[in-house]
Design a protein around this motif. Structure first.
Motif, PDB file in Angstrom:
ATOM      1  N   TYR A   1      36.496 106.058  64.646  1.00 42.31           N
ATOM      2  CA  TYR A   1      37.120 106.354  65.933  1.00 42.31           C
ATOM      3  C   TYR A   1      37.022 107.843  66.254  1.00 42.31           C
ATOM      4  O   TYR A   1      36.807 108.218  67.399  1.00 42.31           O
ATOM      5  CB  TYR A   1      38.585 105.917  65.945  1.00 42.31           C
ATOM      6  N   TYR A   2      37.210 108.672  65.246  1.00 41.00           N
ATOM      7  CA  TYR A   2      37.169 110.111  65.494  1.00 41.00           C
ATOM      8  C   TYR A   2      35.751 110.619  65.666  1.00 41.00           C
ATOM      9  O   TYR A   2      35.510 111.527  66.443  1.00 41.00           O
ATOM     10  CB  TYR A   2      37.906 110.865  64.391  1.00 41.00           C
ATOM     11  N   THR A   3      34.800 110.017  64.966  1.00 36.24           N
ATOM     12  CA  THR A   3      33.419 110.478  65.126  1.00 36.24           C
ATOM     13  C   THR A   3      32.810 109.970  66.419  1.00 36.24           C
ATOM     14  O   THR A   3      31.871 110.568  66.935  1.00 36.24           O
ATOM     15  CB  THR A   3      32.543 110.053  63.931  1.00 36.24           C
ATOM     16  N   GLU A   4      33.341 108.864  66.978  1.00 31.90           N
ATOM     17  CA  GLU A   4      32.826 108.312  68.229  1.00 31.90           C
ATOM     18  C   GLU A   4      33.607 108.790  69.456  1.00 31.90           C
ATOM     19  O   GLU A   4      33.259 108.430  70.578  1.00 31.90           O
ATOM     20  CB  GLU A   4      32.850 106.785  68.171  1.00 31.90           C
ATOM     21  N   ALA A   5      34.642 109.578  69.252  1.00 29.51           N
ATOM     22  CA  ALA A   5      35.444 110.071  70.373  1.00 29.51           C
ATOM     23  C   ALA A   5      34.585 110.974  71.268  1.00 29.51           C
ATOM     24  O   ALA A   5      33.696 111.668  70.779  1.00 29.51           O
ATOM     25  CB  ALA A   5      36.653 110.846  69.864  1.00 29.51           C
ATOM     26  N   PRO A   6      34.852 110.969  72.580  1.00 23.46           N
ATOM     27  CA  PRO A   6      34.053 111.803  73.480  1.00 23.46           C
ATOM     28  C   PRO A   6      34.253 113.305  73.250  1.00 23.46           C
ATOM     29  O   PRO A   6      33.389 114.100  73.577  1.00 23.46           O
ATOM     30  CB  PRO A   6      34.520 111.399  74.877  1.00 23.46           C
ATOM     31  N   GLN A   7      35.378 113.680  72.649  1.00 24.57           N
ATOM     32  CA  GLN A   7      35.632 115.082  72.363  1.00 24.57           C
ATOM     33  C   GLN A   7      34.927 115.470  71.060  1.00 24.57           C
ATOM     34  O   GLN A   7      34.693 114.653  70.190  1.00 24.57           O
ATOM     35  CB  GLN A   7      37.135 115.363  72.179  1.00 24.57           C
ATOM     36  N   GLU A   8      34.622 116.740  70.942  1.00 25.19           N
ATOM     37  CA  GLU A   8      34.150 117.258  69.664  1.00 25.19           C
ATOM     38  C   GLU A   8      35.279 117.100  68.664  1.00 25.19           C
ATOM     39  O   GLU A   8      36.457 117.179  69.022  1.00 25.19           O
ATOM     40  CB  GLU A   8      33.784 118.744  69.799  1.00 25.19           C
ATOM     41  N   ALA A   9      34.939 116.868  67.412  1.00 24.69           N
ATOM     42  CA  ALA A   9      35.962 116.658  66.386  1.00 24.69           C
ATOM     43  C   ALA A   9      36.985 117.785  66.359  1.00 24.69           C
ATOM     44  O   ALA A   9      38.177 117.547  66.218  1.00 24.69           O
ATOM     45  CB  ALA A   9      35.304 116.502  65.018  1.00 24.69           C
TER      46      ALA A   9
ATOM     47  N   TYR B   1      42.093 118.146  66.720  1.00 24.16           N
ATOM     48  CA  TYR B   1      43.016 118.646  65.703  1.00 24.16           C
ATOM     49  C   TYR B   1      43.665 119.962  66.114  1.00 24.16           C
ATOM     50  O   TYR B   1      43.038 120.790  66.762  1.00 24.16           O
ATOM     51  CB  TYR B   1      42.271 118.878  64.378  1.00 24.16           C
ATOM     52  N   ARG B   2      44.928 120.150  65.697  1.00 25.02           N
ATOM     53  CA  ARG B   2      45.611 121.447  65.851  1.00 25.02           C
ATOM     54  C   ARG B   2      45.090 122.414  64.807  1.00 25.02           C
ATOM     55  O   ARG B   2      45.031 123.612  65.019  1.00 25.02           O
ATOM     56  CB  ARG B   2      47.119 121.307  65.663  1.00 25.02           C
ATOM     57  N   ASP B   3      44.791 121.877  63.641  1.00 22.03           N
ATOM     58  CA  ASP B   3      44.216 122.630  62.532  1.00 22.03           C
ATOM     59  C   ASP B   3      43.224 121.671  61.890  1.00 22.03           C
ATOM     60  O   ASP B   3      42.776 120.753  62.546  1.00 22.03           O
ATOM     61  CB  ASP B   3      45.316 123.112  61.562  1.00 22.03           C
ATOM     62  N   ASN B   4      42.876 121.831  60.654  1.00 23.64           N
ATOM     63  CA  ASN B   4      41.873 120.924  60.090  1.00 23.64           C
ATOM     64  C   ASN B   4      42.455 119.622  59.539  1.00 23.64           C
ATOM     65  O   ASN B   4      41.733 118.812  58.978  1.00 23.64           O
ATOM     66  CB  ASN B   4      41.038 121.630  59.024  1.00 23.64           C
ATOM     67  N   ILE B   5      43.754 119.382  59.734  1.00 29.76           N
ATOM     68  CA  ILE B   5      44.383 118.160  59.227  1.00 29.76           C
ATOM     69  C   ILE B   5      45.215 117.464  60.301  1.00 29.76           C
ATOM     70  O   ILE B   5      45.161 116.246  60.438  1.00 29.76           O
ATOM     71  CB  ILE B   5      45.277 118.465  58.001  1.00 29.76           C
ATOM     72  N   HIS B   6      45.989 118.194  61.065  1.00 28.07           N
ATOM     73  CA  HIS B   6      46.972 117.618  61.990  1.00 28.07           C
ATOM     74  C   HIS B   6      46.377 117.379  63.375  1.00 28.07           C
ATOM     75  O   HIS B   6      45.800 118.283  63.975  1.00 28.07           O
ATOM     76  CB  HIS B   6      48.196 118.531  62.087  1.00 28.07           C
ATOM     77  N   LEU B   7      46.559 116.167  63.888  1.00 24.10           N
ATOM     78  CA  LEU B   7      46.035 115.805  65.196  1.00 24.10           C
ATOM     79  C   LEU B   7      46.805 116.477  66.327  1.00 24.10           C
ATOM     80  O   LEU B   7      48.014 116.650  66.241  1.00 24.10           O
ATOM     81  CB  LEU B   7      46.133 114.290  65.390  1.00 24.10           C
ATOM     82  N   ASN B   8      46.091 116.830  67.390  1.00 25.70           N
ATOM     83  CA  ASN B   8      46.738 117.311  68.608  1.00 25.70           C
ATOM     84  C   ASN B   8      46.906 116.111  69.545  1.00 25.70           C
ATOM     85  O   ASN B   8      46.699 114.959  69.138  1.00 25.70           O
ATOM     86  CB  ASN B   8      45.918 118.444  69.241  1.00 25.70           C
ATOM     87  N   ASP B   9      47.262 116.347  70.805  1.00 21.69           N
ATOM     88  CA  ASP B   9      47.484 115.247  71.749  1.00 21.69           C
ATOM     89  C   ASP B   9      46.231 114.386  71.925  1.00 21.69           C
ATOM     90  O   ASP B   9      46.320 113.160  71.992  1.00 21.69           O
ATOM     91  CB  ASP B   9      47.958 115.775  73.098  1.00 21.69           C
ATOM     92  N   ALA B  10      45.057 115.014  72.016  1.00 15.95           N
ATOM     93  CA  ALA B  10      43.809 114.254  72.170  1.00 15.95           C
ATOM     94  C   ALA B  10      43.540 113.398  70.930  1.00 15.95           C
ATOM     95  O   ALA B  10      43.130 112.243  71.039  1.00 15.95           O
ATOM     96  CB  ALA B  10      42.639 115.196  72.432  1.00 15.95           C
TER      97      ALA B  10
END
Length: 75
Positions: free
Chosen positions: A31-39, A43-52
């Protein structure tokens, strides 16, 4: 899944344990690799997800629930 990483050995072990215990396991990496946004934009940092990133997670969980026909229980 952490930013820019393939599933870790720990993630794979958790998947194996879930499978052995007949517990559903949702692999989120696709899901994350196929998302329209860049990886990096998920993320807010390299572990925690942001709103997107949370929106991608919500979509994955919604699809999983629909496939499994699991009802939503509200109080």
């Amino acid at each position: 899944a952490e930013l820019g990483h393939r599933p870790s050995a720990a993630s794979e072990r958790i998947r194996q344990l879930a499978e052995a215990a007949n517990i559903p396991y949702l692999a989120l990496e696709p899901y994350y690799t196929e998302a329209p946004q860049e990886a990096a934009q998920l993320y807010r940092d390299n572990i925690h997800l942001n709103d997107a990133g949370q929106a991608v997670l919500a979509q994955a969980l919604t699809e999983c629930r629909q496939i499994a026909a699991v009802p939503i229980v509200s109080k």
